[in-house]
Motif scaffolding. Structure first.
Motif, PDB file in Angstrom:
ATOM      1  N   CYS A 177       0.808  -1.228   0.000  1.00 24.11           N
ATOM      2  CA  CYS A 177       0.000   0.000   0.000  1.00 24.11           C
ATOM      3  C   CYS A 177       0.838   1.273   0.000  1.00 24.11           C
ATOM      4  CB  CYS A 177      -0.923   0.020   1.225  1.00 24.11           C
ATOM      5  SG  CYS A 177      -2.216  -1.246   1.190  1.00 24.11           S
ATOM      6  N   LEU A 178       2.079   1.176   0.422  1.00 24.29           N
ATOM      7  CA  LEU A 178       2.909   2.374   0.532  1.00 24.29           C
ATOM      8  C   LEU A 178       3.336   2.896  -0.831  1.00 24.29           C
ATOM      9  CD1 LEU A 178       5.400   1.814   3.494  1.00 24.29           C
ATOM     10  CD2 LEU A 178       3.462   3.370   3.397  1.00 24.29           C
ATOM     11  N   GLU A 269      -5.557  14.604   9.376  1.00 25.96           N
ATOM     12  CA  GLU A 269      -5.397  16.057   9.221  1.00 25.96           C
ATOM     13  C   GLU A 269      -3.964  16.469   9.531  1.00 25.96           C
ATOM     14  OE1 GLU A 269      -7.225  20.221  11.038  1.00 25.96           O
ATOM     15  OE2 GLU A 269      -8.197  18.298  11.489  1.00 25.96           O
ATOM     16  N   GLY A 270      -3.390  15.847  10.581  1.00 24.83           N
ATOM     17  CA  GLY A 270      -2.011  16.155  10.957  1.00 24.83           C
ATOM     18  C   GLY A 270      -1.014  15.733   9.898  1.00 24.83           C
ATOM     19  N   ILE A 276      -1.992   7.151   5.260  1.00 30.66           N
ATOM     20  CA  ILE A 276      -1.456   6.328   6.330  1.00 30.66           C
ATOM     21  C   ILE A 276      -2.141   4.963   6.252  1.00 30.66           C
ATOM     22  CG2 ILE A 276      -3.149   7.214   8.005  1.00 30.66           C
ATOM     23  CD1 ILE A 276      -1.039   6.665  10.195  1.00 30.66           C
ATOM     24  N   VAL A 277      -1.367   3.909   6.413  1.00 31.01           N
ATOM     25  CA  VAL A 277      -1.907   2.551   6.400  1.00 31.01           C
ATOM     26  C   VAL A 277      -2.109   2.097   7.842  1.00 31.01           C
ATOM     27  CG1 VAL A 277      -1.543   0.161   5.673  1.00 31.01           C
ATOM     28  CG2 VAL A 277      -0.666   2.049   4.260  1.00 31.01           C
ATOM     29  N   GLN A 293     -13.660   5.006   6.337  1.00 35.58           N
ATOM     30  CA  GLN A 293     -14.287   6.066   5.545  1.00 35.58           C
ATOM     31  C   GLN A 293     -13.509   7.381   5.605  1.00 35.58           C
ATOM     32  OE1 GLN A 293     -16.815   5.015   3.717  1.00 35.58           O
ATOM     33  NE2 GLN A 293     -16.558   3.029   4.775  1.00 35.58           N
ATOM     34  N   VAL A 294     -12.517   7.460   6.488  1.00 37.06           N
ATOM     35  CA  VAL A 294     -11.760   8.704   6.645  1.00 37.06           C
ATOM     36  C   VAL A 294     -10.785   8.859   5.475  1.00 37.06           C
ATOM     37  CG1 VAL A 294     -10.111   9.968   8.086  1.00 37.06           C
ATOM     38  CG2 VAL A 294     -11.956   8.633   9.156  1.00 37.06           C
ATOM     39  N   GLU A 295     -10.819  10.008   4.851  1.00 38.96           N
ATOM     40  CA  GLU A 295      -9.956  10.254   3.706  1.00 38.96           C
ATOM     41  C   GLU A 295      -8.489  10.202   4.113  1.00 38.96           C
ATOM     42  OE1 GLU A 295      -9.216  13.638   0.214  1.00 38.96           O
ATOM     43  OE2 GLU A 295     -10.756  13.953   1.763  1.00 38.96           O
ATOM     44  N   GLY A 296      -7.699   9.510   3.311  1.00 39.49           N
ATOM     45  CA  GLY A 296      -6.273   9.410   3.579  1.00 39.49           C
ATOM     46  C   GLY A 296      -5.898   8.249   4.470  1.00 39.49           C
ATOM     47  N   VAL A 297      -6.898   7.428   4.860  1.00 34.51           N
ATOM     48  CA  VAL A 297      -6.627   6.268   5.734  1.00 34.51           C
ATOM     49  C   VAL A 297      -6.971   4.985   4.983  1.00 34.51           C
ATOM     50  CG1 VAL A 297      -7.232   5.054   7.853  1.00 34.51           C
ATOM     51  CG2 VAL A 297      -7.041   7.563   7.851  1.00 34.51           C
TER      52      VAL A 297
END
Length: 425
Positions: A177-178, A269-270, A276-277, A293-297
């Motif tokens: 995933c990275l 957000e940070g 981030i996986v 459902q959180v964007e970027g996760v």
């Protein structure tokens, strides 16, 4: 001559029985020193791992091989007084011994199909016995071939190509995933138990250099982090640390979610929405499924990992089928070599007597040809060698054909008498 292996493993005996007959490195060396006390044992190899103990021997014919081997194992363990249920132990002889040791070397007999450690353990067991003079022509042939078969199976099949542990699958999944090499990733591990330790081990093996560990009991986090050259993080600060991490792996054993959507949003957000996986290998789960459902996760839980593991186990089992012809071919070839060994002393006696006769008669002939030049002498020498080779060719072929068969002893007696070989020893 009898080829025998007595052993117990994860299939034949429970762990409390296997522990009784386990040998560490020091105990193994000491045990092998006692083999010399047994005249009926011509060759011997002792293999002991966390899941198996196996005693291999070449015996001078004994009436009850299983009882003999069990008594021998008890003696080597210093446990002659133990009452042991022989049903915990398996016994293989002859061809079945060869097939078994090849299966062990190829990790087809392992608790985890395709695991790589057993091959090096078998190799070390053989080297330990060899260095003490406990292996001879039989086990040198069998174990050297077993080691080469183990390597070949891992090379030509995919038996070791897919992860079959949750922790290893987690690391592979994170790597996939990275968007950067795993060696450049920062990893935060929540929890300091066995699963966290296994995961850290796989991460380090993959080249990860930056590992952070957080646990409710801080000194446990420190201990685990120290083992892997990482840093410990106070448990009330892991959210802040996660903002710096590329991979977050959780295995805390907490009875409730330790990361919910709100905390996941803070982490994302940070990170300014750099992905981030998050991999949750805890039961019960550490991360609320809604975090996906959180964007970027990117979130994966134990169910996803276990389905990967089960699929990989099935794939390994399929690849294991490709190993069977390799093993059967090796068994057949070794059987032929070992059959030849039984008649080799007779071949050597006959060949040596023929060579002595050739040299004696050649010397006499050359004495009658004092004017012969070097070229003539070489021609005579080569001619005499070819005569001997051609005369012995058919007997040697026949020896190979009857090796291991009932008529072998008849041929031994016939040739001893016919060529007066005993007097030539």
């Amino acid at each position: 001559m009898q080829l025998v292996v007595l052993g117990l493993n994860h299939r034949s005996a429970p762990v409390n029985v296997r522990e009784l007959f386990s040998f560490d490195k020091t105990e193994m060396v000491e045990a092998l020193n006692h083999v010399y006390e047994h005249e009926n044992v011509a060759e011997c190899v002792l293999l002991s791992t966390c899941n198996r103990t196996e005693l291999y021997a070449v015996l001078e014919d004994v009436a009850e091989p299983k009882q003999f081997m069990l008594d021998l194992l008890k003696h080597l363990k210093g446990a002659e007084q133990w009452e042991v249920d022989g049903n915990w132990f398996f016994l293989y002889e002859g061809t079945e011994l060869m097939r078994h040791v090849f299966n062990v070397a190829a990790s087809l007999d392992s608790l985890v199909l395709g695991e790589g450690q057993i091959l090096s353990q078998l190799k070390m067991a053989y080297i330990t016995a060899y260095s003490r003079g406990l292996t001879g022509p039989v086990f040198n042939i069998i174990f050297q071939r077993a080691i080469s078969v183990g390597k070949k199976v891992r090379t030509v099949t995919g038996i070791a190509n897919t992860p079959v542990s949750v922790s290893y699958a987690a690391v592979n999944l994170a790597e996939d995933c990275l968007e950067k090499p795993l060696s450049e990733a920062k990893v935060l591990i929540l929890g300091a138990g066995e699963m966290s330790e296994l995961t850290a081990t796989h991460l380090q093996a993959k080249g990860v250099k930056s590992i952070f560990v957080s646990n409710r009991t801080y000194h446990k986090a420190q201990a685990l982090a120290k083992r892997f050259g990482g840093e410990a993080v106070n448990f009330n600060e892991y959210i802040e640390q996660a903002k710096e991490a590329d991979i977050l792996i959780t295995s805390t054993g907490a009875p409730h979610y330790i990361i919910d959507t709100e905390s996941a949003e803070k982490i994302a957000e940070g990170r300014k929405h750099n992905p981030i996986v998050m991999i949750d290998i805890a039961v019960p789960r550490d991360i609320d499924p809604e975090v996906a459902q959180v964007e970027g996760v990117y979130l994966f839980n134990i169910d996803a990992l276990e389905s990967v593991v089960e699929a990989n186990k099935a794939q390994r089992a399929k690849e294991a089928e490709k190993a069977k012809p390799i093993i059967e071919q090796a068994v057949e070839e070794i059987e032929q070599k070992l059959q030849y060994l039984s008649v080799r002393p007779m071949m050597v006696l006959l060949r040596d007597k023929a060579e002595r006769t050739r040299k004696r008669e050649l010397h006499r002939a050359m004495a009658k040809l004092p004017e012969a030049d070097e070229k003539t002498r070489k021609i005579m020498d080569n001619m005499s060698r070819m005569i001997i080779r051609k005369l012995l060719r058919e007997p040697m072929i026949r020896f190979g054909e009857i090796a291991g068969k009932e008529e072998e002893q008849d041929y031994w007696k016939l040739f001893h008498d016919m060529f007066d070989l005993e007097k030539e020893k």
